[in-house]
Each structure stands twice: as structure tokens, then as C-alpha cells.
Design a protein around this motif. Sequence first.
Motif, PDB file in Angstrom:
ATOM      1  N   ALA A  81       0.839  -1.194   0.000  1.00 45.45           N
ATOM      2  CA  ALA A  81       0.000   0.000   0.000  1.00 45.45           C
ATOM      3  C   ALA A  81       0.866   1.233   0.000  1.00 45.45           C
ATOM      4  N   GLY A  82       0.253   2.366  -0.085  1.00 44.22           N
ATOM      5  CA  GLY A  82       0.920   3.649   0.012  1.00 44.22           C
ATOM      6  C   GLY A  82      -0.134   4.673   0.328  1.00 44.22           C
ATOM      7  N   ILE A  83       0.271   5.897   0.596  1.00 40.18           N
ATOM      8  CA  ILE A  83      -0.712   6.924   0.949  1.00 40.18           C
ATOM      9  C   ILE A  83      -1.743   7.086  -0.169  1.00 40.18           C
ATOM     10  N   VAL A  84      -1.279   7.158  -1.408  1.00 36.76           N
ATOM     11  CA  VAL A  84      -2.188   7.375  -2.529  1.00 36.76           C
ATOM     12  C   VAL A  84      -3.119   6.189  -2.721  1.00 36.76           C
ATOM     13  N   GLY A  85      -2.576   4.976  -2.555  1.00 40.66           N
ATOM     14  CA  GLY A  85      -3.374   3.781  -2.790  1.00 40.66           C
ATOM     15  C   GLY A  85      -4.074   3.245  -1.562  1.00 40.66           C
ATOM     16  N   ALA A  86      -4.158   4.036  -0.512  1.00 39.47           N
ATOM     17  CA  ALA A  86      -4.804   3.567   0.716  1.00 39.47           C
ATOM     18  C   ALA A  86      -6.268   3.256   0.445  1.00 39.47           C
ATOM     19  N   PRO A  87      -6.802   2.197   1.059  1.00 44.84           N
ATOM     20  CA  PRO A  87      -8.210   1.833   0.828  1.00 44.84           C
ATOM     21  C   PRO A  87      -9.153   2.905   1.359  1.00 44.84           C
ATOM     22  N   TRP A  88     -10.359   2.934   0.801  1.00 42.25           N
ATOM     23  CA  TRP A  88     -11.333   3.980   1.138  1.00 42.25           C
ATOM     24  C   TRP A  88     -11.631   4.030   2.618  1.00 42.25           C
ATOM     25  N   TRP A  89     -11.687   2.852   3.264  1.00 44.78           N
ATOM     26  CA  TRP A  89     -12.063   2.834   4.665  1.00 44.78           C
ATOM     27  C   TRP A  89     -10.986   3.426   5.567  1.00 44.78           C
ATOM     28  N   LEU A  90      -9.729   3.413   5.121  1.00 44.06           N
ATOM     29  CA  LEU A  90      -8.666   4.047   5.900  1.00 44.06           C
ATOM     30  C   LEU A  90      -8.760   5.564   5.795  1.00 44.06           C
ATOM     31  N   TRP A  91      -9.215   6.052   4.640  1.00 39.16           N
ATOM     32  CA  TRP A  91      -9.399   7.493   4.467  1.00 39.16           C
ATOM     33  C   TRP A  91     -10.497   8.047   5.368  1.00 39.16           C
ATOM     34  N   LEU A  92     -11.408   7.189   5.840  1.00 38.20           N
ATOM     35  CA  LEU A  92     -12.466   7.676   6.729  1.00 38.20           C
ATOM     36  C   LEU A  92     -11.909   8.189   8.052  1.00 38.20           C
ATOM     37  N   SER A  93     -10.657   7.861   8.338  1.00 40.95           N
ATOM     38  CA  SER A  93     -10.017   8.371   9.560  1.00 40.95           C
ATOM     39  C   SER A  93      -9.979   9.896   9.570  1.00 40.95           C
TER      40      SER A  93
ATOM     41  N   LEU B 121     -14.747   0.117  10.007  1.00 39.38           N
ATOM     42  CA  LEU B 121     -14.526  -1.236  10.525  1.00 39.38           C
ATOM     43  C   LEU B 121     -15.067  -2.291   9.564  1.00 39.38           C
ATOM     44  N   ILE B 122     -16.209  -2.020   8.956  1.00 36.89           N
ATOM     45  CA  ILE B 122     -16.755  -2.966   7.977  1.00 36.89           C
ATOM     46  C   ILE B 122     -15.782  -3.139   6.814  1.00 36.89           C
ATOM     47  N   GLY B 123     -15.266  -2.020   6.301  1.00 35.21           N
ATOM     48  CA  GLY B 123     -14.298  -2.094   5.217  1.00 35.21           C
ATOM     49  C   GLY B 123     -13.045  -2.841   5.615  1.00 35.21           C
ATOM     50  N   PHE B 124     -12.547  -2.577   6.800  1.00 26.81           N
ATOM     51  CA  PHE B 124     -11.334  -3.235   7.294  1.00 26.81           C
ATOM     52  C   PHE B 124     -11.520  -4.744   7.389  1.00 26.81           C
ATOM     53  N   PHE B 125     -12.563  -5.180   8.071  1.00 27.79           N
ATOM     54  CA  PHE B 125     -12.760  -6.619   8.275  1.00 27.79           C
ATOM     55  C   PHE B 125     -13.131  -7.334   6.975  1.00 27.79           C
ATOM     56  N   ALA B 126     -13.817  -6.630   6.078  1.00 25.38           N
ATOM     57  CA  ALA B 126     -14.213  -7.262   4.814  1.00 25.38           C
ATOM     58  C   ALA B 126     -13.018  -7.547   3.916  1.00 25.38           C
ATOM     59  N   THR B 127     -11.923  -6.822   4.114  1.00 25.06           N
ATOM     60  CA  THR B 127     -10.774  -6.979   3.217  1.00 25.06           C
ATOM     61  C   THR B 127      -9.631  -7.774   3.843  1.00 25.06           C
ATOM     62  N   ILE B 128      -9.815  -8.289   5.050  1.00 25.92           N
ATOM     63  CA  ILE B 128      -8.776  -9.108   5.664  1.00 25.92           C
ATOM     64  C   ILE B 128      -8.700 -10.460   4.958  1.00 25.92           C
ATOM     65  N   ASP B 129      -7.508 -10.834   4.566  1.00 24.77           N
ATOM     66  CA  ASP B 129      -7.270 -12.162   3.983  1.00 24.77           C
ATOM     67  C   ASP B 129      -6.713 -13.046   5.097  1.00 24.77           C
ATOM     68  N   ILE B 130      -7.602 -13.711   5.815  1.00 24.31           N
ATOM     69  CA  ILE B 130      -7.181 -14.469   6.997  1.00 24.31           C
ATOM     70  C   ILE B 130      -6.252 -15.614   6.619  1.00 24.31           C
ATOM     71  N   ALA B 131      -6.288 -16.039   5.361  1.00 21.75           N
ATOM     72  CA  ALA B 131      -5.413 -17.132   4.919  1.00 21.75           C
ATOM     73  C   ALA B 131      -3.944 -16.719   4.941  1.00 21.75           C
TER      74      ALA B 131
END
Length: 277
Positions: free
Chosen positions: A9-21, A123-133
Motif C-alpha cells: 500500500a501507500g498513501i495514494v493507494g490507501a483503501p477507502w475505509w482508511l481514508w475515513l479516519s 470497521l466494515i471495510g477493514f474486516f471485509a478486506t482481511i485475507d485471513i489465509a
Amino acid sequence: MSSEPRAPAGIVGAPWWLWLSVPIALLGIPGSVTGILVDRIYANETADWQTQAIGQDIANLVVLPVLLVLAVVAARGSVRALLAWAGTVVYAAYTYVIYAFAVHFGPLFLLYVAVLGLAVWALIGFFATIDIARVPTSPPGRLNRIVSAFLIVLAAGFALLWLSQDLPAIPDGAPPKELRDAGLLTNPVHVLDLALLLPATMLTGILLHRGHAWGQVLAPIVLSAMAGISLGIVSLMMVAIARGEEASLVVVSVLGLLGIVQAITCWRLLKSIHFAV
């Protein structure tokens, strides 16, 4: 070279849910400053609930900037910062549920609703994108066993504490003293803790003890959230002492120490992480 696990990742490519901060902090911080400085905000609350609200506002001024800093570091690829960030967002969601449902309607109502919504969607965005594998499973080491026991004891201890206040009052139908002092219909902290936070803490401890991947992901999140919540409790008790209201310095010291232990335990656990999510 740092052993810090990093996600691509990087600042520009940060996921939308991180930008909600950003809006969480930009709304929450001025809202808390307003709550502290403007008497009108909590004018309809009892003296006890005013004290608790102001104390929580003070804690927000510590936790929300930390949330924003962690988001920036996480956007650069730090998995450790990402997990700690998720814990501070849990803190924000927990706190703003209380503001939204247990503070009288007033000038900041929509702000409370906005921050609550933003935190939940993050939180929904964060947990939805976790690759637990991608999280390795292995027999728990000494640190994980200690943290597991700590989480289970915390969950059981606070559950018993809240039930010791609620259960004796139920047969008579009379609210506990703490509830009467706050002037509330029910205690939102007890609702959130007994329904959600404490079961999640207990489950996390069990999963961590069993070496489950979700236990390794959830443990630092729960610990960082609980450290923020402990800070809020200490803050509101210090405000009560400053206003000459009933509060125990011993209890403040114990809870302050607990918060420090939670934060240090979280830090130690994060240092042991060598996986990406």
C-alpha cells in the motif's frame, strides 16, 4: 532493515475505509473541544453525566489524533499500525454510540451520528478486506498464552463487576445508584460491554490460546480499544475529582495502571507480529 510486516500500500493507494479516519478526526476533535468549552452542549444532563461526558471528550482529544497518525502509518503499509488503528476505530464506534444514544438531542447530535457511522463503515471495510489465509496459524507461544489469559480475565472481571450492579436491582425494578445519578434509562456502557465488547474479548482470548489466525488479528485490536476506553474512564474520574464529586483516587490509580498494562501488552503483541493481512 526493519522486520515490520508490510502490506502493498501507500498513501495514494490507501483503501477507502482508511481514508475515513480523516473525517472521524476532523469532526470528533472539534466536537470534543466544543463539549468541554461550551456549557450548552451538556446543559440537559445530570451533573454526574456532564462530568462523564466532559471526561470522555478529554480522552477523545488524545485517542482521535492517535487514530489519525496510525492511519497515515498504516497507509504506508504497516500492518502493526493498521491493527492498532482498527482498535482506535473500535474505541470511536464504542464512544459515539454512547454520545448518540445517551446524550440529549442538541447542537452536536448529527456530528455524533456522523462519527459513529464513519467508524462503523471503516470497521466494515477493514474486516471485509482481511485475507485471513495470509495469517499463519501455529501453537501459541508464551506471549500469546499470557495475553490470552489476560483477555479472558479482563472479560470475566468486568462482566462480574457490571452484573454485580445490575442483578441485585432487577428483582425490585429499581435502577442501580450509578444509573440514577446519570439520569439515564439504561446504562449504555453495560449494554455495549455485556452484549459486544466483553464477549468479543473473551472469544479473542480463547482463539489466541488455540493459535487461531483470528485470535492473532483480533487481540491487538481489542487491547488497543480497551486501552482507549480505560483512558476515558480515568479521564472522567479525574474530572469528577476536579469538580469535587465522589470519586476514588485508588480506583483511578488501578484503572490507570490497567490502561497502561493494556497498552504495553498491545505493543508487545504487535512487535511479535510477522504477517500481513
